[in-house]
Design an enzyme around this catalytic site. Structure first.
Site, PDB file in Angstrom:
ATOM      1  N   SER A  78       0.827  -1.197   0.000  1.00 37.74           N
ATOM      2  CA  SER A  78       0.000   0.000   0.000  1.00 37.74           C
ATOM      3  C   SER A  78       0.875   1.267   0.000  1.00 37.74           C
ATOM      4  CB  SER A  78      -0.963  -0.056   1.203  1.00 37.74           C
ATOM      5  OG  SER A  78      -1.983   0.875   1.053  1.00 37.74           O
ATOM      6  N   ASP A 129      -9.612  -4.387  -4.675  1.00 41.15           N
ATOM      7  CA  ASP A 129      -8.782  -3.294  -4.195  1.00 41.15           C
ATOM      8  C   ASP A 129      -9.097  -2.059  -5.023  1.00 41.15           C
ATOM      9  OD1 ASP A 129      -6.850  -1.531  -3.404  1.00 41.15           O
ATOM     10  OD2 ASP A 129      -5.137  -2.774  -4.021  1.00 41.15           O
ATOM     11  N   HIS A 140      -7.665  -5.341  -0.855  1.00 38.95           N
ATOM     12  CA  HIS A 140      -6.527  -4.516  -0.455  1.00 38.95           C
ATOM     13  C   HIS A 140      -6.127  -4.903   0.972  1.00 38.95           C
ATOM     14  CE1 HIS A 140      -4.096  -0.807  -0.692  1.00 38.95           C
ATOM     15  NE2 HIS A 140      -4.338  -0.691   0.612  1.00 38.95           N
TER      16      HIS A 140
END
Lengths: 409, 742
Positions: free
Chosen positions: A156, A256, A286
């Site tokens: 991320s 995601d 995600h």
């Protein structure tokens, strides 16, 4: 047909959504940091390590940077510098502990997890500088050896930092990055990607357009006025070119909102001639790297990723790779020499294949050192094609000749 | 997963690992319908066994090709039989039944050339009296000794230091019962390369009152014991013997004298003395080998018999398992020509099956087809029980692959008495020259490695699947009957690897073409090596490889076969290159990967373009197949006018892209050159066509792997199409016109 969200992941996200007080951008940062959502149950059982050490590394311009060094085994292994996720704002070395251990043990690399400074207290370039400083320290031999291969990795926001370090190392030549592992990264400020438009509005996926603006702003300041949005260290997709940057493994899960961001970055890398492996675990959300305890499918997806990391970080010698591709047929002179040596073994102990099912299954056998030799068959080692059998024996002989493990695949 | 042992699977594994326990062989490889074939079977421990007569219509190659078709043929022998264990007695020797004209004294001498001296003693000669007393002359690395043995008790031993290996020594052993002495004397011949050695002699005394030596027999190179029905050789000697002589006393005149330069093609040794005490040779020691009188002036015993008056014995010689017949099969007069086999299994199915294949051809004067498949039985014999593939250190290297074996192959490790092939060497390093099919043969079967019969059955399967009527005629028949064996047939279709060809066979193939016949050579490395079939031992082939730099080479001085005295080796080196017969000649082999053919520009000419009818103009040929994925490979042949390919022959297609293993073979000739592995010679299989000028034609593919591609895609493929186009045209009576001379 689109895959559906993994049931365990759906359950976890549902639990989190139910516990949420409101949109993330409306919560006090301290409250978010102490939410306890990413707990040991969710992140899963930490793999045992040969050694785990907490250290501090001198910062680039700021204070010392805390790092945790994971060593899966003895030896001067290749190194992965890891930056955790959390929108540059949340989470910590501890949150990524299980993930880092898994990468270390599966990829047989030392992992150096970076406790970089968080926004909004420490805006850009603080987080970048900390990851950069740690990577440079590792490259310079801070661990006690100069790694033969060095990767930058992150999930991320950490993927953003890793991609930035990869770009900057290319441009400065300060050190060489061999691999960038980008798990569901944020590489661009784009709220109009298809995945953001379809998945972003669902609060359970936790990356609403509102949340994304908040995270980016915490890091870069007001996005409308920030001078950093064109800085490749902050927004990798803003780089003038991606040509010449380190090979990449980009992981974009199906659920995601950032999926198409990461995917586009992977495509641009490929278009720029960079070797890219794009991994798309379709059923996962995600942040699955933080969910290894709660979501079994996340573990298998990660295993796929770490296998690729191991292969990239422990590259097979070219001739071994050649033999893997072409066990029969025309070979390079170098491979021929090795094969001639291997295949000239004396009969005593020499392997052969025993026919278990005609042209269908073969079993590994060996000649004893009796005279005449006695054939000994090991029923636990069977092959359904001759190529696999050749590769199996090649690896055994390679290990015997060079002491080097060529891996399982 | 459970820890429970799968007993069924364990039992399967244990059975697979056991070598076949019921073994057999037949008296012939080819039999006419209406005639008889006799089978010899041995069952370990005398266990009951099942016999079944089957017709082999395809090989057992698992899921990668056509299903195994072994069609049961009703025969009286089908069913369960009481088993008998029949041992094999390996090791050659000479035996003179006698009785020797000696009683109270004798003196025996011979020229001895040991080729393998070991700690254990080996018998050079043994005189055995009717009462069982024995005089044994034995040789080990340490000593040369004569034992006088009575009732298995050694009465006296006269011992000298051991002989010199690979030197000629005249050895004399004398016995005098009246004097009570046994003695041994040696005289090593002076020769460059050996230190001079003084003559030696030793005597031992004993009390003679209990002994007599009347009615004695004589054995050279082994001790014999007698189990009532067989002579059982033991302590077989490795080395050469020459000119043995027997006298009634030390220094006395010879009463028998065996001249090994006489009757070299035979299994007899001739006594030139008045008594005619001739003897027999058992298990085919090597004859036509250089003796003590060798000068180097002549290269065949036919010209210089005195130079070849030695016989070379080996403890691994085996001509014939010499079992008792188990049953005879009277082949019905209407049994179709084809490949058949006796399938043997223990009745309790505890070990894998064993096949004894044979070929049936039509009754005399009753050919059933215009097409004959020529079964390469001479080649099968040359390869019979080839240890090389199972035990040679370099096998994997030469093949570029791990060696693949089954428990039938293991027989060669588990039963050394099965003997060796002409690809093997004796323990003293000398090449195996004779190979018999009258013994259980592990690599003559429809199973196992896809090579020879197991691959040739793919051609038989194809002929059958495509609906052709064809007979089978074997090398053995051609050698015996000449071109008359081929005369009924317009088209001869060869096997995948008809490598070994006798003079009679080669003459017959040539005569067939000169008589208007057509030849389809669907193999590689064919018509390459000279072989001889001894007229009195039709189960045997003799192969000598002079001048080849490999394990099995024989000295140029021993290139003349003992069968005929004529030259041996590669036919091209005898001036009868295979290129002349087939248009192509062997160049190399690889065994690791196969490729395919691409058409030549010359193939577009209408003289040959019909070969490719039905294929796209740019189609490649044979980029598929059960043998390593291609039709071109394993062992390959190339067109070469300088080597004898007819100048008017046309290369219609060629392969390329062969692996480096194929390079190595060619470059071995040049390996004193730098970077010899990078040969500049083109490595390719050439597909060739030419008219014979006698209304016939020849088509050659020059690749063993061709046979492995015929069945691909339900027999509908480019290899099948080409083969069919040629066979259909060849089978037509329409003459092939000789091409206009340019």
């Amino acid at each position: 047909m689109a895959a559906s969200l993994d049931a365990d992941a759906a359950h976890l996200l549902g639990t989190w959504a139910a516990a949420a007080v409101g949109p993330v951008e409306e919560q006090p940062v301290e409250q978010l940091r102490n939410s306890g959502l990413i707990n040991a149950q969710v992140t899963g059982e930490p793999a045992p390590m040969h050694q785990v050490v907490d250290l501090h590394v001198a910062g680039e311009a700021g204070p010392d940077v805390p790092v945790r060094v994971y060593r899966p085994s003895e030896g001067e292994l290749p190194v992965v510098v890891y930056a955790h996720g959390g929108g540059w704002t949340l989470l910590s070395i501890d949150a990524a502990d299980t993930l880092c251990r898994q990468i270390a043990v599966d990829a047989q690399c030392v992992v150096v997890s970076v406790g970089y400074r968080l926004a909004p207290e420490h805006p850009f370039p603080a987080a970048f500088d900390d990851v950069w400083a740690v990577t440079a320290w590792v490259a310079d031999g801070g661990l006690g050896w100069r790694p033969t291969r060095l990767a930058v990795a992150g999930d991320s926001a950490g993927g953003n930092l890793a991609a930035g370090v990869a770009l900057e190392s290319r441009d400065t030549g300060r050190f060489t990055v061999d691999l960038q592992l980008l798990l569901y990264p944020a590489t661009d400020i784009d709220l109009q990607t298809p995945s953001m438009l379809t998945l972003g509005p669902e609060p359970r996926f936790r990356l609403t357009p509102g949340a994304m603006v908040w995270f980016w702003s915490n890091y870069l300041g007001d996005l409308d006025t920030s001078v950093h949005t064109t800085d490749q260290r902050a927004v990798p997709a803003a780089a003038t070119t991606l040509s010449g940057v380190a090979a990449a493994i980009v992981v974009t899960p199906g659920f995601d909102p950032l999926k198409d961001d990461g995917k586009r970055y992977a495509e641009q890398l490929a278009a720029a001639g960079v070797h890219v492996e794009l991994v798309e675990p379709e059923t996962l959300p995600h942040g699955f790297g933080m969910m290894l305890g709660a979501v079994p499918a996340a573990r298998s997806a990660l295993a796929d990723v770490t296998t690729r990391v191991r292969r990239a970080m422990h590259p097979r010698p070219a001739i071994a790779d050649e033999f893997r591709r072409t066990p029969f047929g025309r070979h390079s002179a170098e491979l021929q020499l090795v094969l001639h040596e291997m295949r000239s073994e004396p009969i005593a102990g020499k392997p052969f294949l025993f026919i278990s099912e005609t042209n269908q299954e073969w079993v590994l056998g060996r000649y004893s050192d009796d005279v005449p030799p006695v054939p000994v068959v090991d029923w636990s080692t069977r092959f359904t094609d001759l190529e696999s059998a050749e590769w199996h024996v090649f690896k055994l002989r390679w290990k015997a000749m060079f002491g080097e493990d060529l891996g399982d695949d | 997963m459970t820890d429970t042992i799968d007993t069924t699977e364990t039992a399967r594994q244990e059975r697979l690992l056991r070598s076949p326990s019921v073994l057999g062989y037949a008296d012939v490889r080819s039999v006419r319908a209406g005639e008889a074939i006799t089978f010899f079977v041995s069952s370990a421990d005398g266990a009951d066994f099942d016999a079944r007569l089957v017709r082999l219509k395809s090989p057992a190659i698992g899921p990668i090709g056509p299903a195994f078709r072994e069609v049961a043929v009703d025969a009286p022998l089908d069913g369960s039989h009481a088993g008998v264990h029949q041992p094999i007695h390996i090791g050659s020797y000479a035996h003179v039944a006698g009785p020797l004209p000696v009683e109270r004294a004798l003196s025996l001498s011979a020229l001895v050339f040991p080729t393998l001296l070991e700690p254990s003693a080996r018998t050079i000669a043994e005189v055995r009296s009717a009462s069982g007393a024995r005089l044994v002359l034995r040789s080990s690395i340490d000593s040369l000794a004569a034992d006088l043995i009575d009732s298995d008790v050694v009465v006296a031993t006269a011992a000298l230091p051991g002989l010199t290996e690979r030197a000629w020594t005249e050895v004399t052993v004398s016995l005098d019962l009246d004097a009570g002495t046994v003695s041994v004397h040696t005289h090593q011949f002076s020769a460059v390369g050996h230190l001079p050695l003084a003559d030696r002699g030793v005597s031992a005394a004993f009390d003679a009152s209990i002994l007599a030596f009347a009615g004695a027999s004589l054995t050279f190179a082994a001790s014999l014991c007698d189990d009532g029905s067989h002579h059982l050789p033991s302590t077989c000697f490795n080395g050469k013997l020459e000119s043995p002589r027997l006298a009634r006393s030390a220094g006395g005149a010879a009463v028998a004298s065996w001249d090994f330069s006489l009757d070299i093609p035979s299994a007899h040794i001739r006594d030139t003395g008045d008594l005619g005490l001739h003897g027999v040779l058992v298990n085919m020691p090597t004859r036509g080998t250089r003796g003590a009188g060798w000068t180097g002036d002549h290269l065949t015993w036919m010209v210089d018999p005195a130079g070849y008056a030695a016989i070379h014995f080996h403890d691994t010689d085996l001509a014939d398992a010499a079992w008792s017949p188990t049953f005879t099969y009277d082949v019905p007069a209407d049994l179709p020509s084809g490949c058949y086999a006796l399938r043997l299994q223990p009745s309790d199915d505890s070990t894998p099956e064993f096949y004894v294949p044979f070929f049936v051809r039509p009754a005399v004067g009753a050919p059933t087809a215009d097409i004959a498949f020529v079964a390469p039985t001479t080649t099968y014999a040359a390869y019979a029980n080839m240890h090389l593939r199972v035990t040679a250190q370099f096998n994997e290297l030469a093949h570029g692959r791990l060696t693949v074996l089954d428990s039938t192959d293991f027989l060669l490790l588990r039963m050394p008495e099965l003997g060796k092939s002409t690809y093997d060497v004796h323990r003293d390093g000398s090449p195996v020259i004779y190979s018999s099919m009258n013994r259980p043969v592990t690599n003559f079967r429809p199973t196992g490695r896809m090579y020879k019969l197991c691959l040739d059955l793919m051609i038989i399967d194809w002929l059958d699947a495509m609906g052709y009527e064809f007979d089978i005629v074997s090398d053995d028949d051609i050698d015996l009957e000449g071109v008359s064996a081929l005369a009924p047939y317009r088209v001869l279709v060869t096997a995948s690897h008809p490598e070994y060809i006798s003079r009679h066979q080669l003459d017959a193939f040539e005569a067939h073409l000169e008589g208007g016949g057509r030849l389809m050579y669907l193999g590689g490395n064919g018509f390459y090596s000279a072989a001889e079939i001894p007229p009195d031992r039709r189960d045997v082939v003799e192969v000598r490889r002079p001048g080849q730099d490999n394990l099995w080479r024989v000295n140029h001085a021993e290139a003349a076969t003992s069968t005929s005295g004529l030259p041996s080796g590669m036919w091209r080196n005898i001036g009868r290159s295979e290129n002349a017969l087939t248009g192509v000649g062997f160049i190399t082999q690889g065994f690791d990967a196969c490729t395919f053919y691409e058409r030549s520009e010359a193939s577009r000419d209408e003289r040959v373009s019909w070969i490719f009818d039905g294929l796209a103009p740019d189609a490649v040929i044979g980029d598929f197949g059960i043998l390593q994925g291609g039709a071109a490979g394993y062992e390959i042949d190339r067109h070469d006018v300088t080597k004898g390919s007819p100048p008017h022959s046309v290369v219609v297609a060629s392969s390329s892209g062969h692996s480096n293993l194929y390079d190595l073979m060619v470059s071995s000739i040049l390996d004193t050159l730098p970077d010899a592995k990078r040969t500049r010679d083109p490595i390719r299989a050439d597909m060739v066509f030419f008219e014979t000028g006698h209304e016939g034609a020849v088509f050659s593919v020059g690749s063993i792997a061709w046979a492995g591609s015929l069945s691909h895609h339900g027999y509908d493929n480019s290899v099948s199409t080409v083969t069919k186009n040629v066979l259909d045209r060849f089978a037509q009576a329409t003459p092939f016109a000789a091409p206009e001379r340019a």
